[in-house]
Design an enzyme around this catalytic site. Structure first.
Site, PDB file in Angstrom:
ATOM      1  N   GLU A   1       0.790  -1.232   0.000  1.00  0.00           N
ATOM      2  CA  GLU A   1       0.000   0.000   0.000  1.00  0.00           C
ATOM      3  C   GLU A   1       0.822   1.283   0.000  1.00  0.00           C
ATOM      4  O   GLU A   1       0.473   2.235   0.694  1.00  0.00           O
ATOM      5  CB  GLU A   1      -0.932  -0.027   1.208  1.00  0.00           C
ATOM      6  CG  GLU A   1      -0.222   0.037   2.589  1.00  0.00           C
ATOM      7  CD  GLU A   1       0.146  -1.320   3.179  1.00  0.00           C
ATOM      8  OE1 GLU A   1       0.334  -2.288   2.427  1.00  0.00           O
ATOM      9  OE2 GLU A   1       0.259  -1.392   4.418  1.00  0.00           O
TER      10      GLU A   1
ATOM     11  N   HIS B   1      -8.067  -3.914  -1.418  1.00  0.00           N
ATOM     12  CA  HIS B   1      -7.281  -4.050  -0.193  1.00  0.00           C
ATOM     13  C   HIS B   1      -6.218  -2.942  -0.079  1.00  0.00           C
ATOM     14  O   HIS B   1      -6.155  -2.228   0.923  1.00  0.00           O
ATOM     15  CB  HIS B   1      -6.622  -5.429  -0.138  1.00  0.00           C
ATOM     16  CG  HIS B   1      -5.814  -5.665   1.095  1.00  0.00           C
ATOM     17  ND1 HIS B   1      -6.316  -6.305   2.205  1.00  0.00           N
ATOM     18  CD2 HIS B   1      -4.539  -5.319   1.411  1.00  0.00           C
ATOM     19  CE1 HIS B   1      -5.387  -6.347   3.149  1.00  0.00           C
ATOM     20  NE2 HIS B   1      -4.288  -5.750   2.687  1.00  0.00           N
ATOM     21  N   GLU B   2      -5.413  -2.813  -1.122  1.00  0.00           N
ATOM     22  CA  GLU B   2      -4.330  -1.816  -1.041  1.00  0.00           C
ATOM     23  C   GLU B   2      -4.896  -0.397  -0.959  1.00  0.00           C
ATOM     24  O   GLU B   2      -4.369   0.456  -0.249  1.00  0.00           O
ATOM     25  CB  GLU B   2      -3.355  -1.957  -2.209  1.00  0.00           C
ATOM     26  CG  GLU B   2      -2.697  -3.345  -2.352  1.00  0.00           C
ATOM     27  CD  GLU B   2      -2.189  -3.952  -1.052  1.00  0.00           C
ATOM     28  OE1 GLU B   2      -1.846  -3.201  -0.123  1.00  0.00           O
ATOM     29  OE2 GLU B   2      -2.148  -5.198  -0.955  1.00  0.00           O
TER      30      GLU B   2
ATOM     31  N   HIS C   1      -6.024   0.564   2.542  1.00  0.00           N
ATOM     32  CA  HIS C   1      -4.932   0.995   3.432  1.00  0.00           C
ATOM     33  C   HIS C   1      -4.760   2.516   3.431  1.00  0.00           C
ATOM     34  O   HIS C   1      -4.136   3.057   4.345  1.00  0.00           O
ATOM     35  CB  HIS C   1      -3.612   0.350   3.005  1.00  0.00           C
ATOM     36  CG  HIS C   1      -3.354  -0.997   3.595  1.00  0.00           C
ATOM     37  ND1 HIS C   1      -3.335  -1.237   4.954  1.00  0.00           N
ATOM     38  CD2 HIS C   1      -3.072  -2.193   3.012  1.00  0.00           C
ATOM     39  CE1 HIS C   1      -3.043  -2.525   5.167  1.00  0.00           C
ATOM     40  NE2 HIS C   1      -2.889  -3.119   4.006  1.00  0.00           N
TER      41      HIS C   1
ATOM     42  N   GLU D   1      -3.961  -4.471   9.210  1.00  0.00           N
ATOM     43  CA  GLU D   1      -4.465  -5.467   8.253  1.00  0.00           C
ATOM     44  C   GLU D   1      -5.893  -5.935   8.533  1.00  0.00           C
ATOM     45  O   GLU D   1      -6.644  -6.210   7.604  1.00  0.00           O
ATOM     46  CB  GLU D   1      -3.506  -6.661   8.177  1.00  0.00           C
ATOM     47  CG  GLU D   1      -2.114  -6.308   7.648  1.00  0.00           C
ATOM     48  CD  GLU D   1      -2.093  -5.710   6.238  1.00  0.00           C
ATOM     49  OE1 GLU D   1      -3.096  -5.816   5.510  1.00  0.00           O
ATOM     50  OE2 GLU D   1      -1.054  -5.116   5.882  1.00  0.00           O
TER      51      GLU D   1
ATOM     52  N   ASP E   1       8.538 -10.442   9.907  1.00  0.00           N
ATOM     53  CA  ASP E   1       8.254 -11.233   8.701  1.00  0.00           C
ATOM     54  C   ASP E   1       7.997 -12.706   9.038  1.00  0.00           C
ATOM     55  O   ASP E   1       7.237 -13.385   8.354  1.00  0.00           O
ATOM     56  CB  ASP E   1       9.424 -11.177   7.711  1.00  0.00           C
ATOM     57  CG  ASP E   1       9.523  -9.814   7.040  1.00  0.00           C
ATOM     58  OD1 ASP E   1       8.508  -9.097   6.983  1.00  0.00           O
ATOM     59  OD2 ASP E   1      10.631  -9.469   6.592  1.00  0.00           O
TER      60      ASP E   1
ATOM     61  N   TYR F   1      -5.069 -10.481   9.594  1.00  0.00           N
ATOM     62  CA  TYR F   1      -5.976 -10.138   8.500  1.00  0.00           C
ATOM     63  C   TYR F   1      -7.400 -10.600   8.797  1.00  0.00           C
ATOM     64  O   TYR F   1      -8.310  -9.802   8.976  1.00  0.00           O
ATOM     65  CB  TYR F   1      -5.514 -10.805   7.192  1.00  0.00           C
ATOM     66  CG  TYR F   1      -4.254 -10.226   6.601  1.00  0.00           C
ATOM     67  CD1 TYR F   1      -4.313  -9.350   5.527  1.00  0.00           C
ATOM     68  CD2 TYR F   1      -2.998 -10.559   7.104  1.00  0.00           C
ATOM     69  CE1 TYR F   1      -3.160  -8.826   4.961  1.00  0.00           C
ATOM     70  CE2 TYR F   1      -1.843 -10.024   6.549  1.00  0.00           C
ATOM     71  CZ  TYR F   1      -1.934  -9.167   5.480  1.00  0.00           C
ATOM     72  OH  TYR F   1      -0.798  -8.636   4.931  1.00  0.00           O
TER      73      TYR F   1
HETATM   74  N1  BES Z   1       0.950  -4.469   3.667  1.00  0.00           N
HETATM   75  C1  BES Z   1       0.666  -5.732   3.126  1.00  0.00           C
HETATM   76  C2  BES Z   1       1.886  -6.468   2.654  1.00  0.00           C
HETATM   77  C3  BES Z   1       2.927  -6.683   3.735  1.00  0.00           C
HETATM   78  C4  BES Z   1       2.579  -7.040   5.016  1.00  0.00           C
HETATM   79  C5  BES Z   1       4.248  -6.538   3.421  1.00  0.00           C
HETATM   80  C6  BES Z   1       3.563  -7.208   5.983  1.00  0.00           C
HETATM   81  C7  BES Z   1       5.219  -6.716   4.381  1.00  0.00           C
HETATM   82  C8  BES Z   1       4.887  -7.050   5.667  1.00  0.00           C
HETATM   83  C9  BES Z   1      -0.330  -5.660   1.976  1.00  0.00           C
HETATM   84  O1  BES Z   1      -1.291  -4.676   2.132  1.00  0.00           O
HETATM   85  C10 BES Z   1      -1.064  -6.952   1.966  1.00  0.00           C
HETATM   86  O2  BES Z   1      -1.728  -7.219   2.923  1.00  0.00           O
HETATM   87  N2  BES Z   1      -0.945  -7.723   0.916  1.00  0.00           N
HETATM   88  C11 BES Z   1      -1.663  -8.973   0.779  1.00  0.00           C
HETATM   89  C12 BES Z   1      -2.902  -8.693  -0.017  1.00  0.00           C
HETATM   90  C13 BES Z   1      -4.056  -9.546   0.248  1.00  0.00           C
HETATM   91  C14 BES Z   1      -4.424  -9.723   1.682  1.00  0.00           C
HETATM   92  C15 BES Z   1      -5.269  -9.014  -0.516  1.00  0.00           C
HETATM   93  C16 BES Z   1      -0.743  -9.919   0.057  1.00  0.00           C
HETATM   94  O3  BES Z   1       0.329  -9.498  -0.362  1.00  0.00           O
HETATM   95  O4  BES Z   1      -1.062 -11.087  -0.067  1.00  0.00           O
HETATM   96 ZN    ZN Z   2      -2.630  -5.189   3.725  1.00  0.00          ZN
END
Ligand code: BES
Ligand code: ZN
Length: 637
Positions: free
Chosen positions: A307, A331-332, A335, A354, A409, A417
């Site tokens: 995002e 989703h993005e 955010h 999330e 991570d 989520y």
């Molecule tokens: N912000 C996240 C990606 C992220 C989270 C990167 C934690 C690094 C550390 C992004 O908004 C996200 O949640 N992406 C999901 C999308 C899905 C839930 C629709 C993904 O990448 O799978």
């Molecule tokens: Zn996210």
């Protein structure tokens, strides 16, 4: 202790709790060295134990970046000017986070000129990186760090021309969340810190640079690009992408940046973006960031999306040709309210980002595509969640998770989520949509441009929802949702009519009552297919798999989610016909969510492990450092 901007608005309780925590820590004898260093960090910085930054003494305010993108050396080279505010009189140092950064020189801005400064770069910690301590002298409120990133920077991926769509030009992009900004900019790398930034980025002349800032859609290609981000953002939202990028507008304020060959497909797939912005504004108040553009990355991007403000980074694996996977854009975009406007103060509060975003995402999908699709998406997510909590260490199933010094991570899962989302769905059901929507609008407004803790959210929730409507839910129920592990009994169980029909048909199919042709798949959406495949038993016979594949051509599916579900089922049932397809899938995609479960499943058998090791050897150089780290643990253990 001086207050951090934005972190303590309603948090005087919070502050005293933290002070008590600090003094307890100070008096406790800790033996284990890892625990000791975590506790030390907490004592040093009770707000966020994933930064060395001295946030309670010096608050970063603005960054001025001047960087050259050197593809041959896989390095960003140049300097950053860090402007800050002193929160105490007797501050002797500015403490920053770095990881794998070469610092050549530090200068201090004193009496209107730059003078040489002193610094110390500490030894590297595996999770945290290297602490950079810059000695401050009186009157200094700006520091310049001259540096170069190393090729293995955890927050950057450098792609050769062969690894791109066009095969002619290299590509580079960043992924700073959670704690990787420090691998390409020395900063106090904490979501509790908010900075504005300006940047000058120098690239090879034929390439375009874009950032999480204002991007001028008709920028001329000249190898020097200037950016301004006038709104204060947490450091994990600093982002850059450089490549053979073209832009196409989707509306006055939305557009797509992508490599030329996929630009039109991306625009066609995502042309509901403007509509998404509009409905989100209607639900939760104005979009506050000016433009909203998408940057389509190469398939090696380890996430679905990121995002980055004003410019979400998007995997090309969702370009399915039928808009079936556009919830990623919802989703993005979501955010821009939950996360970018109201931000988690540290990574233990990640669910605030999330969970709220997954909830808002689903509301956007409902507005655009109807209730049935929204329910199908909820139902798919909850099924994943139920599986995930079975496999996760129990402590990682808590919303307000205690990371205990682990790399954020490593604790990444669907819990923040979907458990977070279901908590909000539950609140919505209890208080009614009208009341809950109004609550959320005020919440986003009240904490806008701030970074908050779970405790701050709890206090706000109690005051503005629970106490205003007494007798609807109890404090104890809220505590269970936020602080207890696993999934509470009271969790809603979203069902969809379409999925119920699929369930019924699947049962009939498996008992031999109906044939494959009688399943009635002609009008199935991608979601129904996913639900169907995910619920087929691992004990399916090879004959059944063959028959199904003949009938529905699932091995050849061009929908990456369906292909993933089918390949996974094939591995579980031992259906080998898919192996060549699996090989090309694993080599061409680097999105962790789509490949990690496949590698894990492969490692379950000796033959599978052999295949995994062979394919991984070929695929690894094309993966992002983060995916490499995850898979090294799984495949090369
Ligand atoms: N912000 C996240 C990606 C992220 C989270 C990167 C934690 C690094 C550390 C992004 O908004 C996200 O949640 N992406 C999901 C999308 C899905 C839930 C629709 C993904 O990448 O799978
Ligand atoms: Zn996210």
């Amino acid at each position: 202790m001086a207050a951090l901007a934005g972190c303590q608005q309603d948090g005087s309780d919070e502050k005293s709790k933290q002070e008590t925590a600090v003094s307890q820590v100070e008096t406790k004898e800790v033996e284990v060295s890892k625990v000791e260093s975590v506790e030390k960090r907490k004592a040093h910085n009770p707000i966020d134990d994933h930064t060395y930054g001295n946030l309670h003494e010096v608050k970063l305010e603005h960054l001025d970046l001047d960087l050259t993108v050197d593809f041959a050396a896989k390095s960003l080279k140049g300097h950053v000017d860090l402007s800050f505010d002193r929160l105490k009189d007797d501050v002797s140092a500015l403490v920053l986070d770095t990881r794998d950064i070469d610092v050549s020189k530090v200068e201090l801005y004193q009496n209107d000129q730059w003078v040489a400064g002193e610094f110390e770069l500490a030894e590297k910690d595996d999770v945290m990186g290297s602490k950079l301590t810059v000695t401050l002298e009186e009157g200094v409120d700006k520091v310049r760090v001259h540096y170069a990133t190393q090729p293995q920077a955890s927050g950057l991926q450098w792609l050769t021309p062969e690894q791109t769509d066009g095969k002619k030009h290299p590509f580079m992009y960043s992924q700073a969340q959670a704690i990787h900004a420090r691998s390409f900019v020395p900063v106090q790398d904490s979501p509790a810190v908010r900075v504005t930034y300006n940047a000058t980025i120098r690239t090879p002349k034929e390439l375009l640079a874009v950032m999480s800032a204002f991007n001028e859609p008709d920028t001329e290609l000249d190898g020097e690009y200037s950016f301004e981000m006038p709104q204060a953002i947490p450091t994990y939202l600093i982002a850059i992408g450089v490549g053979d990028l073209k832009f196409k507008a989707m509306s006055n304020r939305t557009g797509v940046y992508a490599e030329p060959a996929i630009l039109d497909a991306a625009v066609a797939e995502f042309d509901d973006t403007e509509e998404m912005v509009k409905v989100t504004e209607e639900l939760y108040g104005p979009y506050r960031w000016g433009r909203y553009d998408l940057l389509i990355l190469p398939p090696a991007f380890p996430y679905g999306g990121m995002e980055n403000p004003r410019l979400s980074f998007i995997t090309p694996t969702v370009i399915a040709g039928d808009k079936s996977l556009v919830s990623l854009i919802a989703h993005e975009l979501a955010h821009s309210w939950s996360g970018n406007l109201v931000t988690n103060a540290n990574w233990h509060d990640f669910w605030l980002n999330e969970g709220f975003t997954s909830y808002v995402e689903n509301r956007i999908m409902e507005e655009l595509f109807g209730r049935e699709r929204a329910l199908m998406e909820q139902s798919l997510a909850v099924q994943d969640l139920r599986q995930a909590v079975q496999d996760l260490p129990k402590e990682y199933t808590v919303l307000n998770v205690d990371l205990k010094g682990a790399d954020p991570d490593d604790a990444f899962s669907t819990v923040p989520y979907t458990k977070g989302q279901m908590f909000l769905v539950w609140l919505e059901e209890k208080f009614g949509r009208e009341v809950f929507d109004a609550f959320l609008v005020n919440y986003f407004d009240h904490f806008s441009f701030q970074s908050i803790t779970t405790q701050q959210f709890e206090a706000y929730l109690k005051e503005n929802l629970l106490d205003k409507h007494p007798g609807v839910v109890t404090d104890e129920q809220i505590r269970i949702w936020i602080h207890e592990p696993m999934l509470p009994e009271m969790m809603p169980n979203p069902t969809s009519d379409a999925f119920n029909i699929v369930n019924q048909k699947t049962k009939q199919l498996l008992s031999g009552e109906i044939t494959l042709a009688q399943l009635g798949t002609e009008k199935w959406t991608v979601h129904e297919w996913l639900h169907f495949i995910n619920n087929l038993p691992a004990g399916m016979s090879n004959d059944d798999m063959v028959a199904m594949d003949m009938e529905f051509k699932l091995t050849e599916s061009t929908n990456n989610e369906i292909a993933h579900a089918w390949l996974l089922l094939s591995l579980k049932t031992g259906y080998d016909v898919v192996m060549p397809r699996l090989e090309s899938y694993l080599i061409s995609i680097g999105r962790r969510k789509l490949i990690v479960p496949l590698y894990k499943q492969l490692m379950e058998t000796e033959q599978g492990a052999e295949f995994a090791k062979r394919v991984y050897k070929v695929a690894r150089p094309g993966y992002h450092p983060l995916a490499q780290a995850t898979l090294d643990d799984i495949v090369n253990k």
